[in-house]
Design a protein around this motif. Structure first.
Motif, PDB file in Angstrom:
ATOM      1  N   ARG A  96      11.900  -4.763   4.147  1.00  0.00           N
ATOM      2  CA  ARG A  96      11.879  -3.354   3.782  1.00  0.00           C
ATOM      3  C   ARG A  96      11.374  -3.153   2.353  1.00  0.00           C
ATOM      4  NH1 ARG A  96      12.521   0.013   8.305  1.00  0.00           N
ATOM      5  NH2 ARG A  96      13.805  -1.147   9.787  1.00  0.00           N
ATOM      6  N   ALA A  97      11.588  -4.138   1.479  1.00  0.00           N
ATOM      7  CA  ALA A  97      11.178  -4.031   0.087  1.00  0.00           C
ATOM      8  C   ALA A  97      11.012  -5.423  -0.484  1.00  0.00           C
ATOM      9  CB  ALA A  97      12.218  -3.243  -0.716  1.00  0.00           C
ATOM     10  N   VAL A  98      10.275  -5.513  -1.606  1.00  0.00           N
ATOM     11  CA  VAL A  98      10.085  -6.791  -2.272  1.00  0.00           C
ATOM     12  C   VAL A  98       9.987  -6.535  -3.770  1.00  0.00           C
ATOM     13  CG1 VAL A  98       7.566  -6.723  -2.076  1.00  0.00           C
ATOM     14  CG2 VAL A  98       8.725  -8.919  -2.290  1.00  0.00           C
ATOM     15  N   ALA A  99      10.559  -7.438  -4.568  1.00  0.00           N
ATOM     16  CA  ALA A  99      10.489  -7.335  -6.021  1.00  0.00           C
ATOM     17  C   ALA A  99       9.263  -8.085  -6.535  1.00  0.00           C
ATOM     18  CB  ALA A  99      11.761  -7.901  -6.661  1.00  0.00           C
ATOM     19  N   VAL A 100       8.535  -7.479  -7.461  1.00  0.00           N
ATOM     20  CA  VAL A 100       7.354  -8.094  -8.072  1.00  0.00           C
ATOM     21  C   VAL A 100       7.475  -7.967  -9.583  1.00  0.00           C
ATOM     22  CG1 VAL A 100       5.884  -7.635  -6.065  1.00  0.00           C
ATOM     23  CG2 VAL A 100       6.042  -5.931  -7.896  1.00  0.00           C
ATOM     24  N   ALA A 101       6.465  -8.484 -10.287  1.00  0.00           N
ATOM     25  CA  ALA A 101       6.444  -8.420 -11.757  1.00  0.00           C
ATOM     26  C   ALA A 101       7.720  -9.011 -12.338  1.00  0.00           C
ATOM     27  CB  ALA A 101       6.239  -6.988 -12.231  1.00  0.00           C
ATOM     28  N   GLY A 102       8.090 -10.202 -11.842  1.00  0.00           N
ATOM     29  CA  GLY A 102       9.277 -10.860 -12.357  1.00  0.00           C
ATOM     30  C   GLY A 102      10.555 -10.124 -12.042  1.00  0.00           C
ATOM     31  N   GLY A 103      10.533  -9.331 -10.974  1.00  0.00           N
ATOM     32  CA  GLY A 103      11.713  -8.570 -10.586  1.00  0.00           C
ATOM     33  C   GLY A 103      11.808  -7.208 -11.232  1.00  0.00           C
ATOM     34  N   ALA A 104      10.817  -6.851 -12.060  1.00  0.00           N
ATOM     35  CA  ALA A 104      10.888  -5.583 -12.791  1.00  0.00           C
ATOM     36  C   ALA A 104      10.610  -4.377 -11.908  1.00  0.00           C
ATOM     37  CB  ALA A 104       9.921  -5.598 -13.968  1.00  0.00           C
ATOM     38  N   VAL A 105       9.760  -4.558 -10.889  1.00  0.00           N
ATOM     39  CA  VAL A 105       9.349  -3.444 -10.035  1.00  0.00           C
ATOM     40  C   VAL A 105       9.621  -3.795  -8.577  1.00  0.00           C
ATOM     41  CG1 VAL A 105       7.405  -2.029  -9.260  1.00  0.00           C
ATOM     42  CG2 VAL A 105       7.557  -2.717 -11.663  1.00  0.00           C
ATOM     43  N   THR A 106      10.168  -2.843  -7.839  1.00  0.00           N
ATOM     44  CA  THR A 106      10.407  -3.011  -6.406  1.00  0.00           C
ATOM     45  C   THR A 106       9.354  -2.242  -5.627  1.00  0.00           C
ATOM     46  OG1 THR A 106      12.798  -3.258  -6.698  1.00  0.00           O
ATOM     47  CG2 THR A 106      12.030  -2.605  -4.511  1.00  0.00           C
ATOM     48  N   VAL A 107       8.677  -2.936  -4.714  1.00  0.00           N
ATOM     49  CA  VAL A 107       7.705  -2.280  -3.838  1.00  0.00           C
ATOM     50  C   VAL A 107       8.405  -1.951  -2.525  1.00  0.00           C
ATOM     51  CG1 VAL A 107       5.573  -2.540  -2.531  1.00  0.00           C
ATOM     52  CG2 VAL A 107       5.715  -3.420  -4.876  1.00  0.00           C
ATOM     53  N   ALA A 108       8.417  -0.682  -2.180  1.00  0.00           N
ATOM     54  CA  ALA A 108       9.032  -0.216  -0.939  1.00  0.00           C
ATOM     55  C   ALA A 108       8.187   0.924  -0.399  1.00  0.00           C
ATOM     56  CB  ALA A 108      10.468   0.244  -1.181  1.00  0.00           C
ATOM     57  N   GLY A 109       7.997   0.951   0.907  1.00  0.00           N
ATOM     58  CA  GLY A 109       7.168   1.972   1.525  1.00  0.00           C
ATOM     59  C   GLY A 109       7.977   3.116   2.079  1.00  0.00           C
ATOM     60  N   PRO A 110       7.296   4.144   2.587  1.00  0.00           N
ATOM     61  CA  PRO A 110       7.985   5.260   3.240  1.00  0.00           C
ATOM     62  C   PRO A 110       8.747   4.789   4.474  1.00  0.00           C
ATOM     63  CG  PRO A 110       5.642   5.741   2.854  1.00  0.00           C
ATOM     64  CD  PRO A 110       5.835   4.282   2.613  1.00  0.00           C
ATOM     65  N   GLN A 111       9.523   5.681   5.038  1.00  0.00           N
ATOM     66  CA  GLN A 111      10.293   5.347   6.229  1.00  0.00           C
ATOM     67  C   GLN A 111       9.377   4.829   7.328  1.00  0.00           C
ATOM     68  OE1 GLN A 111      12.699   8.549   7.710  1.00  0.00           O
ATOM     69  NE2 GLN A 111      13.590   7.344   9.358  1.00  0.00           N
ATOM     70  N   GLY A 112       9.761   3.696   7.931  1.00  0.00           N
ATOM     71  CA  GLY A 112       8.990   3.109   9.011  1.00  0.00           C
ATOM     72  C   GLY A 112       7.991   2.061   8.569  1.00  0.00           C
ATOM     73  N   TYR A 113       7.828   1.882   7.237  1.00  0.00           N
ATOM     74  CA  TYR A 113       6.888   0.888   6.712  1.00  0.00           C
ATOM     75  C   TYR A 113       7.640  -0.275   6.081  1.00  0.00           C
ATOM     76  CZ  TYR A 113       2.961   4.043   7.430  1.00  0.00           C
ATOM     77  OH  TYR A 113       2.005   4.840   7.998  1.00  0.00           O
ATOM     78  N   CYS A 114       7.114  -1.481   6.329  1.00  0.00           N
ATOM     79  CA  CYS A 114       7.712  -2.706   5.797  1.00  0.00           C
ATOM     80  C   CYS A 114       6.652  -3.546   5.095  1.00  0.00           C
ATOM     81  CB  CYS A 114       8.333  -3.534   6.924  1.00  0.00           C
ATOM     82  SG  CYS A 114       9.845  -2.818   7.627  1.00  0.00           S
ATOM     83  N   VAL A 115       7.120  -4.452   4.247  1.00  0.00           N
ATOM     84  CA  VAL A 115       6.245  -5.387   3.546  1.00  0.00           C
ATOM     85  C   VAL A 115       5.883  -6.533   4.480  1.00  0.00           C
ATOM     86  CG1 VAL A 115       6.119  -7.024   1.631  1.00  0.00           C
ATOM     87  CG2 VAL A 115       7.261  -4.825   1.318  1.00  0.00           C
ATOM     88  N   ASP A 116       4.604  -6.872   4.522  1.00  0.00           N
ATOM     89  CA  ASP A 116       4.139  -8.018   5.312  1.00  0.00           C
ATOM     90  C   ASP A 116       4.168  -9.257   4.420  1.00  0.00           C
ATOM     91  OD1 ASP A 116       2.856  -9.920   6.822  1.00  0.00           O
ATOM     92  OD2 ASP A 116       1.217  -8.616   7.445  1.00  0.00           O
ATOM     93  N   ARG A 117       5.160 -10.125   4.618  1.00  0.00           N
ATOM     94  CA  ARG A 117       5.282 -11.322   3.777  1.00  0.00           C
ATOM     95  C   ARG A 117       4.132 -12.294   4.002  1.00  0.00           C
ATOM     96  NH1 ARG A 117      11.405 -13.330   4.681  1.00  0.00           N
ATOM     97  NH2 ARG A 117      10.632 -13.261   6.814  1.00  0.00           N
ATOM     98  N   GLY A 118       3.497 -12.225   5.159  1.00  0.00           N
ATOM     99  CA  GLY A 118       2.398 -13.133   5.437  1.00  0.00           C
ATOM    100  C   GLY A 118       1.081 -12.690   4.836  1.00  0.00           C
ATOM    101  N   ALA A 119       1.058 -11.526   4.186  1.00  0.00           N
ATOM    102  CA  ALA A 119      -0.197 -11.003   3.638  1.00  0.00           C
ATOM    103  C   ALA A 119      -0.024 -10.583   2.182  1.00  0.00           C
ATOM    104  CB  ALA A 119      -0.682  -9.824   4.465  1.00  0.00           C
TER     105      ALA A 119
END
Length: 209
Positions: free
Chosen positions: A33-56
């Motif tokens: 549903r979400a992933v932390a980037v920039a050393g944990g400083a920023v969380t990437v999360a999409g609108p409802q129904g969208y998920c992060v593709d860990r393989g891409a």
């Protein structure tokens, strides 16, 4: 505030170039549903129904798609007409995020080259650039996209600042099931709102007098 072109180009550049390496045909992988980037400083999360593709994922790009498609199950939910979303996070120019300077830059030849999938300013047409509520919204068409990605050439981008970083969000339309520009913009608005909710300003510590 004045920002040199050399400081602006990285904010609009390589993120989509990484997309062709990540997704040559379609989205694959497992979903978060979400992933932390920039050393944990920023969380990437999409609108409802969208998920992060860990393989891409790459260091330059986070890709999001329908949770149902990524999980291989409709039970997890997803948009009826999904888009492909990207998020990139970068250090802002030393002079800060100046939306007026960025609006001018994207209309210039170096700006259009930075936006181009092929680094060719002639491939990019800027249809609309507006700033609202601390966000720069860009509607563009990149003819080079069709040569390497299974997406429509027209798409929306937004650039804003979150937790001291410059964050660029994109909403692309699958070529196999195109979304209208208005549909894409609605998804982008929801994406911006979700990113802001996931990244509230850092708390300010105050001391009593």
């Amino acid at each position: 505030m004045t920002t040199g072109q050399g400081g602006l180009a990285p904010l609009f550049g390589a993120a989509l170039l990484a997309l062709s390496a990540c997704v040559p045909v379609g989205m694959t992988g497992t979903a978060d549903r979400a992933v932390a980037v920039a050393g944990g400083a920023v969380t990437v999360a999409g609108p409802q129904g969208y998920c992060v593709d860990r393989g891409a994922r790459s260091d330059a790009l986070v890709l999001l798609g329908s949770c149902a498609s990524l999980a291989g199950s409709r039970s997890v939910g997803g948009p009826a007409r999904p888009a492909i979303l990207t998020a990139s996070v970068a250090e802002p120019p030393a002079s800060g995020i100046d939306l007026d300077a960025m609006a001018g830059f994207v209309r210039s030849a170096p700006g259009r080259a930075a936006l181009s999938q092929s680094n060719d300013p002639a491939s990019v047409t800027i249809d609309q650039v507006t700033a609202s509520g601390g966000v720069l919204f860009i509607r563009l068409r990149d003819s080079a996209m069709a040569k390497s990605l299974p997406v429509e050439t027209g798409y929306w981008r937004a650039l804003t600042g979150l937790r001291g970083y410059a964050v660029t969000l994109s909403v692309l339309s699958p070529a196999s099931a195109p979304l209208s520009p208005d549909e894409q913009r609605a998804v982008l608005n929801a994406f911006v709102a979700r990113m802001r909710a996931a990244n509230p300003p850092a708390a300010t510590v105050t001391t009593g007098g």
